[in-house]
Design an enzyme around this catalytic site. Structure first.
Site, PDB file in Angstrom:
ATOM      1  CG  ASP A 115      -7.045   8.610 -50.740  1.00  0.00           C
ATOM      2  OD1 ASP A 115      -6.951   8.421 -51.951  1.00  0.00           O
ATOM      3  OD2 ASP A 115      -6.164   9.170 -50.071  1.00  0.00           O
ATOM      4  CG  HIS A 124      -9.412  11.664 -53.281  1.00  0.00           C
ATOM      5  ND1 HIS A 124      -8.092  11.735 -52.908  1.00  0.00           N
ATOM      6  CD2 HIS A 124     -10.079  12.486 -52.449  1.00  0.00           C
ATOM      7  CE1 HIS A 124      -7.983  12.569 -51.872  1.00  0.00           C
ATOM      8  NE2 HIS A 124      -9.174  13.026 -51.581  1.00  0.00           N
TER       9      HIS A 124
END
Ligand SMILES: *[C@@H]1O[C@H](CO)[C@@H](O)[C@H](O)[C@H]1NC(C)=O
Ligand SMILES: *[C@@H]1O[C@H](CO)[C@@H](O)[C@H](O)[C@H]1NC(C)=O
Ligand SMILES: *[C@@H]1O[C@H](CO)[C@@H](O)[C@H](O)[C@H]1NC(C)=O
Ligand SMILES: *[C@@H]1O[C@H](CO)[C@@H](O)[C@H](O)[C@H]1NC(C)=O
Length: 391
Positions: free
Chosen positions: A216, A239
């Site tokens: 993430d 991310h």
């Protein structure tokens, strides 16, 4: 003459005193406290003794592999305290052992704290990832954060690895003057919500010379993040570096003074991003500067997204009430994996203000047409060469 002698005598005395204190750095070795395989109890006892020490102390976890259940260790302590982890700590695989805990290791209210030693915190998330359904059900019980830092002040975390957490790797709340250096994070890239470092309501935080690979956000800055420096960090995969999402709840504190410099971001979904929810609540993000950043094969290298609304949890019809001001993107180069290399989507009610874009060179070589620079509700000031050509 006499005065001179006295002054140097005093300096000598001061020197000897500080040397003495250093020499006294009392060591509390957890393996001297009992069970050598599961150190949960031993760790707590060693911490309590070290924390009560009136001279600087050290809790030592020597080389080796140890099981450690969920623990909460707290200050305030009587003097500076170091946690030296040379070994590898493994979290329980079975989620039932975390009943009543939101994290694996929680540190509360410690001043002058050092975490170091070259050791590893293994959240064993790989084996546990099939035990929650948070990807599908938002009412699920969240898995535990690996390392939670609550109200830690004047601290440093260096030469430490966190691997395969079940949820966020490190989570900071209410911290002040805390530095992470040579902090390594690894996780399999399909792991859900395994943000590398999440910062909220904290000030004077530095993350420097660190490698973060996760499923993430590499680093996410929530509301109340102020004076944060991120420098010499590599993010891959994950991310990217994200501010927000902001404006999701009422009374959020502002985000300001964010400096991201000399970072390399590779094979991630986003590069650098500021995001806020449409409609919902107000807030502010200002004085945010991204500089000297290399993007390699990043899907969305530069993003301001004020219509962030995953899983249709909100209404996109009303504009975001979060103001974004004094933001710069300078000297950002590399490759974009999608044609939209830069996207600045600001709120139509509160357009972004004082946005500066300078020396951008982001190439897209795929088959979906030329690279694009898209803007809405923002009029950036441009300097230097801008590729893709300015919006
Ligand atoms: C921040 O913390 C470090 C580490 O404890 C300390 O050396 C430094 O003096 C602190 N800085 C300030 C401004 O208090
Ligand atoms: C930039 O960061 C890298 C680590 O990613 C480091 O090796 C290098 O020294 C840094 N350069 C500068 C100018 O700080
Ligand atoms: C680019 O990133 C995607 C995933 O984001 C990956 O599948 C692909 O292999 C990467 N390409 C290169 C050249 O690294
Ligand atoms: C923009 O942010 C920088 C860094 O915090 C600050 O020094 C500068 O004064 C800000 N500019 C304005 C116009 O507020």
């Amino acid at each position: 003459m006499g005065l001179k002698v006295n002054v140097s005598a005093i300096f000598l005395l001061l020197f000897l005193t500080s040397a003495d204190v250093k020499a006294e750095n009392v060591v509390f070795d957890v393996t001297k406290y009992g069970d050598e395989e599961d150190i949960s109890k031993a760790f707590k006892s060693a911490w309590e003794d070290a924390c009560a020490s009136t001279s600087p102390s050290k809790v030592l976890i020597p080389r080796g592999t140890y099981l450690l259940g969920p623990v909460i260790i707290s200050g305030p302590c009587k003097a500076a305290i170091e946690l030296q982890v040379k070994g590898k700590l493994q979290a329980p695989v079975d989620m039932r052992e975390f009943e009543g805990f939101s994290s694996w290791i929680t540190l509360n209210y410690v001043d002058q704290f050092t975490l170091t030693g070259g050791g590893t915190f293994d959240g064993q998330g790989k084996s546990a990832s099939n035990q929650n359904n948070c990807g599908k059900d938002k009412h699920c019980k969240l898995p535990p954060v690996s390392l939670k830092f609550n109200f830690i002040t004047n601290g440093i975390v260096h030469d430490i690895t966190s691997t395969d957490s079940k949820y966020f790797h490190a989570h900071l709340l209410g911290c002040k003057n805390l530095t992470f250096q040579h902090f390594t994070i690894t996780a399999h890239d399909e792991s859900l919500n395994t943000d590398g470092i999440h910062i909220g309501r904290s000030k004077d935080i530095k993350i420097i010379d660190s490698d973060i690979g996760t499923g993430d956000d590499c680093i996410s800055l929530g509301h109340g993040s102020r004076q944060i420096t991120i420098e010499g960090v590599t993010c891959a995969p994950g991310h990217g570096i994200s501010i927000g999402s902001l404006g999701k709840s009422q009374n959020e504190e502002s985000v300001s003074g964010i400096f991201v410099k000399n970072c390399t971001i590779s094979n991630t979904q986003n590069g650098v991003r500021i995001k806020s929810w449409p409609a919902l609540f107000g807030g502010s993000a200002s004085d945010i500067h991204f500089e000297d950043i290399i993007m390699k094969n990043v899907s969305n290298p530069i993003v301001i997204d004020q219509v962030y609304c995953p899983w249709n949890e909100c209404s996109r019809k009303s504009a975001s009430k979060v103001s974004i001001k004094n933001v710069s993107f300078k000297n950002i180069r590399g490759t974009s994996r999608t044609p939209v290399a830069v996207q600045l989507s600001c709120s139509k009610d509160i357009p972004c203000d004082e946005v500066e874009v300078a020396d951008i060179d982001l190439k897209y070589t795929g088959s979906e047409g030329p690279a694009k620079f898209q803007c809405s509700n923002v009029q950036p000031k441009f300097h230097g060469k801008i590729n893709p050509s300015k919006c």
